[in-house]
Each structure stands twice: as C-alpha cells, then as structure tokens.
Design an enzyme around this catalytic site. Structure first.
Site, mmCIF file in Angstrom:
data_model
loop_
_atom_site.group_PDB
_atom_site.id
_atom_site.type_symbol
_atom_site.label_atom_id
_atom_site.label_comp_id
_atom_site.label_asym_id
_atom_site.label_seq_id
_atom_site.Cartn_x
_atom_site.Cartn_y
_atom_site.Cartn_z
ATOM 1 N N ASP A 67 0.810 -1.210 0.000
ATOM 2 C CA ASP A 67 0.000 0.000 0.000
ATOM 3 C C ASP A 67 0.848 1.268 0.000
ATOM 4 O O ASP A 67 2.061 1.228 0.241
ATOM 5 C CB ASP A 67 -0.963 -0.006 1.206
ATOM 6 C CG ASP A 67 -0.314 -0.537 2.484
ATOM 7 O OD1 ASP A 67 0.934 -0.529 2.569
ATOM 8 O OD2 ASP A 67 -1.038 -0.953 3.401
ATOM 9 N N ASN A 136 -7.680 -2.903 14.057
ATOM 10 C CA ASN A 136 -9.061 -3.124 13.593
ATOM 11 C C ASN A 136 -9.154 -4.345 12.670
ATOM 12 O O ASN A 136 -10.177 -4.584 12.054
ATOM 13 C CB ASN A 136 -9.586 -1.873 12.868
ATOM 14 C CG ASN A 136 -8.788 -1.559 11.612
ATOM 15 O OD1 ASN A 136 -7.836 -2.252 11.279
ATOM 16 N ND2 ASN A 136 -9.178 -0.513 10.905
ATOM 17 N N HIS A 138 -7.287 -4.875 9.932
ATOM 18 C CA HIS A 138 -6.948 -4.673 8.514
ATOM 19 C C HIS A 138 -5.631 -5.366 8.151
ATOM 20 O O HIS A 138 -4.748 -5.551 8.983
ATOM 21 C CB HIS A 138 -6.945 -3.184 8.131
ATOM 22 C CG HIS A 138 -5.772 -2.379 8.592
ATOM 23 N ND1 HIS A 138 -5.829 -1.016 8.764
ATOM 24 C CD2 HIS A 138 -4.492 -2.714 8.904
ATOM 25 C CE1 HIS A 138 -4.663 -0.564 9.144
ATOM 26 N NE2 HIS A 138 -3.825 -1.569 9.243
ATOM 27 N N GLU A 143 -9.660 -2.184 5.067
ATOM 28 C CA GLU A 143 -10.296 -1.835 6.323
ATOM 29 C C GLU A 143 -11.558 -2.678 6.552
ATOM 30 O O GLU A 143 -12.077 -3.294 5.608
ATOM 31 C CB GLU A 143 -10.667 -0.342 6.292
ATOM 32 C CG GLU A 143 -9.485 0.598 6.052
ATOM 33 C CD GLU A 143 -8.550 0.728 7.256
ATOM 34 O OE1 GLU A 143 -8.415 -0.228 8.041
ATOM 35 O OE2 GLU A 143 -7.933 1.793 7.418
HETATM 36 C C1 F6R Z 1 1.399 -1.433 6.057
HETATM 37 C C2 F6R Z 1 0.246 -2.302 6.199
HETATM 38 C C3 F6R Z 1 -0.594 -2.278 7.432
HETATM 39 C C4 F6R Z 1 0.219 -2.536 8.697
HETATM 40 C C5 F6R Z 1 -0.685 -2.459 9.926
HETATM 41 C C6 F6R Z 1 0.103 -2.664 11.209
HETATM 42 O O1 F6R Z 1 2.009 -1.624 4.806
HETATM 43 O O2 F6R Z 1 -0.013 -3.022 5.308
HETATM 44 O O3 F6R Z 1 -1.607 -3.243 7.307
HETATM 45 O O4 F6R Z 1 0.819 -3.795 8.610
HETATM 46 O O5 F6R Z 1 -1.313 -1.218 9.969
HETATM 47 O O6 F6R Z 1 0.967 -1.590 11.382
HETATM 48 P P1 F6R Z 1 2.079 -1.606 12.520
HETATM 49 O O7 F6R Z 1 3.043 -2.660 12.147
HETATM 50 O O8 F6R Z 1 2.691 -0.228 12.472
HETATM 51 O O9 F6R Z 1 1.369 -1.894 13.799
#
Ligand code: F6R
Length: 250
Positions: A67, A136, A138, A143
């Site tokens: 992303d 959440n 994701h 989401e």
């Molecule tokens: C980022 C991504 C997100 C993160 C998720 C957890 O490329 O794909 O799904 O893996 O938001 O983020 P952290 O590791 O910062 O808790």
C-alpha cells in the site's frame, strides 16, 4: 495455518527473516509482497544483516508493496516509498526496476490500480506475502467491511487506522485520509503468507482473526481460508491464545 508464538519481538523478527531468506535462497527471483509499519522493521534489519554477512542476493528479487498513502510525495518521510528505501531497499542489492510501490501521487488512481494488478500477474503472482495487522483487523489497508473480492483499489482509511498511524505524523490532521492498497484477492493469491503481530494492543484482534468467524468486519480473518499461512505472534500479542490446543489444531 501454522501459529508460532515467538518469545519476543526479536524472536518474531528473526523467525520471519529466516523464512524470507529461505524463500530467496530457494528461488532467487521470488516475488515478495512487502508490508510497512512498525512490525516488520526488525525483520528488514535482519534481512539486511543476512545480505551483508552471508551474501543473501536480492538482485533478482521482485517486490510489490501492499500500500501507499494518496497525496504524499515519495520524498515525504511518512510515505511508504520513503520507508521502504530508507529501511530496506537502499541497504540491499535489489534492482530498482524490480521494486513496485503504488504511486501515491498518481493523477489516475483507477489506472494505477489496474496497472499494479497487471504487473503482479505479469511477474507470475506473489510467492511470499508479508503482512502486519491493524488493531481493527486490517491487512494492507483493507479496512473492516472490505469486499473480499477486491483487487488493488483506492481506500478511505478507517478512523482507527488514522488514529493509530498518527504516531508517525506531526498531528492527526496530517495523516492522509486515502490510500491505494492491494486487495484481499491479491493477498489471497500469494502462494505463501506470513502474518506478523507484536504488542499487547494486537492480542484481541489476533484472537478474533484466527479463532472467530470469517467476516469482512475483521479482514484478516479471511486468512483462515488460505492454504499456506504462517502466523508469527510475539508473546504479548498471543496472550489471548490461551491454550496450545487452540492453535495446534488450526
Ligand atoms: C502497512 C500495512 C498495514 C500494517 C498495519 C500494522 O504496509 O499493510 O496493514 O501492517 O497497519 O501496522 P504496525 O506494524 O505499524 O502496527
């Protein structure tokens, strides 16, 4: 699904890096799906170390990031492009032309998404996908209430995600509201998946994703249907996986 409980963040990161390194040794032109965020940072550091110490060769590796925020230049320190170069790419011998990250400054989001999907297919699909998980549920920026059949698309970030990611920005207002993300379909097409989780704030969502029903409300729950997922959960994130039998039968 294999669920491995790592004793701490270092252990989780080392285990993940070993799987990625093994994949590259076995198939030097592997297509990797890559994540950003706090969780994989030490995994990337470990891979850089393996590259320097034993010459793990990234020259043929192809990468597709999950992303990118819409509206951030790649030079912006909060962009995922900046993150990837700063934390990983510039430290290994990956070929720039093999790096793919959605263009957050595109003038034509739909075309950018289509091209991204096509490039993944042209490269033969993802061999190994690395995932973190949002509180959440994701994965990527898919989401809650996402359509499971989605491919790369524009997403409106959830309030919980904006709040969680505001720790990287000067203020919550500075967090972009939109992003481009690979869809669940892209993720599920990967031949192998590693899901990483650390920290007690992930305990509840890891439990819901792995042991409760498969629902778009918890996008990561779809991984229960994938044939080759390794979940590496650090102990604090695993605190709701109370008994071994709960995960050994998974
Ligand atoms: C980022 C991504 C997100 C993160 C998720 C957890 O490329 O794909 O799904 O893996 O938001 O983020 P952290 O590791 O910062 O808790």
């Amino acid at each position: 699904m294999r669920v491995v409980i790592a004793k701490d963040y270092e252990d989780m990161s080392a285990r993940a890096a070993r799987i990625v390194a093994g994949q590259i040794y076995l198939k030097p032109n592997s297509v990797l799906g890559l994540a950003t965020g706090s969780t994989p940072l030490l995994m990337y550091k470990n891979l850089i170390m393996v590259h320097h110490q034993v010459g793990l060769d990234f020259s043929e590796v192809v990468s597709f990031n999950l992303d990118e925020y819409l509206g951030l230049q790649s030079s912006n320190e909060q962009s995922y492009t900046y993150y990837m170069y700063h934390n990983f790419f510039k430290h290994v011998n990956i070929n720039k032309k093999n790096i793919h990250i959605p263009d957050g400054m595109t003038q034509n989001v739909e075309l950018e998404c289509q091209n991204y999907d096509n490039s993944i297919l042209e490269r033969g699909g993802t061999d190994l996908q690395i995932l973190g998980i949002g509180t959440n549920g994701h994965i990527g920026f898919n989401e809650p209430d996402i359509k499971f059949e989605a491919t790369t698309h524009k997403v409106k970030l959830d309030d919980e995600t904006i709040h969680a990611n505001s720790r990287f920005f000067n203020s919550i207002e500075a967090v972009p509201r939109f992003a481009i993300s690979m869809g669940i379909k892209n993720i599920m097409h990967a031949k192998k998946i590693i899901l990483l989780a650390d920290g007690e704030n992930k305990a509840d969502v890891i439990y819901r994703a792995l042991f409760e029903g498969i629902t778009p409300k918890v996008p990561a729950s779809i991984l229960q249907l994938h044939q080759d997922v390794t979940v590496i959960v650090e102990e604090r994130a695993a605190q709701m996986l109370k008994t071994r039998s709960q995960f050994e039968n998974k």
